[in-house]
Motif scaffolding. Structure first.
Motif: not given
Length: 396
Positions: A189-216
């Motif tokens: 049920a939540h596996f794809q969400a983890y693959l995209r944005s679940g590895y770091f504890p600061f996940s849970g925000e919008s995916e766009r912001i999360y990816f921006k934080k990752l690049r930073q």
């Protein structure tokens, strides 16, 4: 000094203790000198603030000091901790030690002088404790904190608390994975969400912001943390970022050192070292054959990104399903088992277990003996020698 203690008190008081990382229960907290390494963003600071909060000691007996505070530009760690100890201090946490010159020597001195003081320090995954001055490797117990497992993600983000699955149980024909979990649990049920944005504890925000934080986060690691590596010229940080971006478009792959050097303008003789730097920063993983010393190799046999979230954040196009599967398997299994390159299957674990990773149409032709399994990403539960991919996110 008073301001540092005020900051420490505020951080400890406001720290939540409901969810704890897997490493919390593995640390031997009775030891007097403990070191915790890990990549940025994995939750080292929170873990130690939780420990201080639950230490059941008066506030004056515990302290958290981050060594990137401006205060430490003109004051030594030794003098600060000495004052804390003389005021009754019992436990001190020194965070971001790699930001402070001669940190290992001063921590050694503190440990030798104040035997009843517990000193816990954290640092980047880049630092090599064994090579630091002061020889902390013989005195300290060192741990490494990795990113969230799928099991931890479900607990942290979804409030779904599940037990760990051990590899030896998973490959045991008599083990029932279905009965190991609650009947209402939907593993995919939540596996794809983890693959995209679940590895770091600061996940849970919008995916766009999360990816921006990752690049930073990646830029910070390359442009600042890499300066701690002896022999690395930080002026080459741009080339290192370019190399990482190129790798993100190719992984997993067997590297051609000359081709990588040509595309990034990094000298061929430096390329293997650059790959090792990225691996030490936990941005990529290098896979080597079994039975060969890494130190003697000219190049790795295969390269992966460190986790699937980096794939989605750095790839120009949507990552291929096969790439995501293999990256997930590698990133989660390596925490509890030794992962090596195999010419016959995708992964060799602990020198004896063979795993081939694929989709629903993956055939079982590679299963030629009892030590080989097929891993599929469309399965909820095992079917014969086919194991579900998601369950390898439950190993810690």
């Amino acid at each position: 000094m008073e301001e540092l203690l005020e900051i420490s008190s505020q951080l400890i008081q406001t720290t939540q203790t409901g969810f704890k990382r897997y490493l919390y229960s593995k640390i031997e907290w009775d030891e007097k000198l403990i070191g915790i390494k890990g990549a940025r963003g994995t939750g080292k600071t929170t873990l130690l603030l939780q420990y201080l909060k639950e230490a059941q000691l008066p506030e004056s007996h515990i302290a958290y000091f981050s060594l990137d505070e401006i205060y430490f530009l003109s004051h030594s760690v030794v003098e600060v901790v000495k004052a804390f100890y003389q005021s009754g201090g019992k436990i001190v946490v020194l965070d971001e030690v790699h930001k402070y010159p001669n940190w290992s020597r001063e921590i050694k001195n503190l440990h030798d002088r104040y035997r009843d003081l517990q000193v816990i320090f954290t640092g980047s995954s880049i630092i090599d404790i064994a090579k630091e001055e002061g020889d902390l490797s013989r005195r300290a117990i060192i741990y490494e904190l990795h990113g969230l497992s799928y099991r931890e993600f479900l607990s942290f983000q979804k409030g779904i608390n599940l037990p760990i699955v051990k590899l030896e149980d998973l490959i045991n024909p008599g083990f029932s994975l279905r009965s190991h979990f609650p009947s209402h649990f939907l593993p995919l049920a939540h596996f794809q969400a983890y693959l995209r944005s679940g590895y770091f504890p600061f996940s849970g925000e919008s995916e766009r912001i999360y990816f921006k934080k990752l690049r930073q986060l990646i830029r910070t690691i390359v442009e600042y943390d890499m300066a701690e590596i002896k022999g690395f010229d930080i002026r080459n940080g741009k080339k290192l970022l370019q190399l990482l971006y190129l790798i993100a478009q190719l992984v997993p792959f067997k590297p051609n050192i000359s081709a990588l050097a040509e595309k990034t303008l990094i000298h061929r003789n430096s390329m293997v070292n650059y790959l090792i730097y990225l691996a030490e920063a936990r941005l990529i993983d290098l896979q080597y054959p079994a039975g060969i010393s890494v130190a003697l190799l000219q190049k790795p046999e295969k390269i992966f990104l460190n986790n699937t979230n980096y794939l989605f954040a750095l790839s120009e196009n949507k990552p291929e399903a096969g790439t995501v599967r293999e990256t997930f398997f590698n990133s989660l299994v390596k925490v509890t088992h030794k992962v090596q390159y195999s010419a016959s299957v995708d992964f060799l674990l602990d020198g004896k277990f063979h795993f081939e990773v694929g989709g629903k149409n993956k055939s079982g032709k590679q299963v030629k003996d009892e030590m080989t399994w097929i891993v599929k990403d469309d399965l909820e539960y095992p079917v014969g020698k086919s194991l579900p991919l998601w369950v390898f996110g439950m190993l810690y």
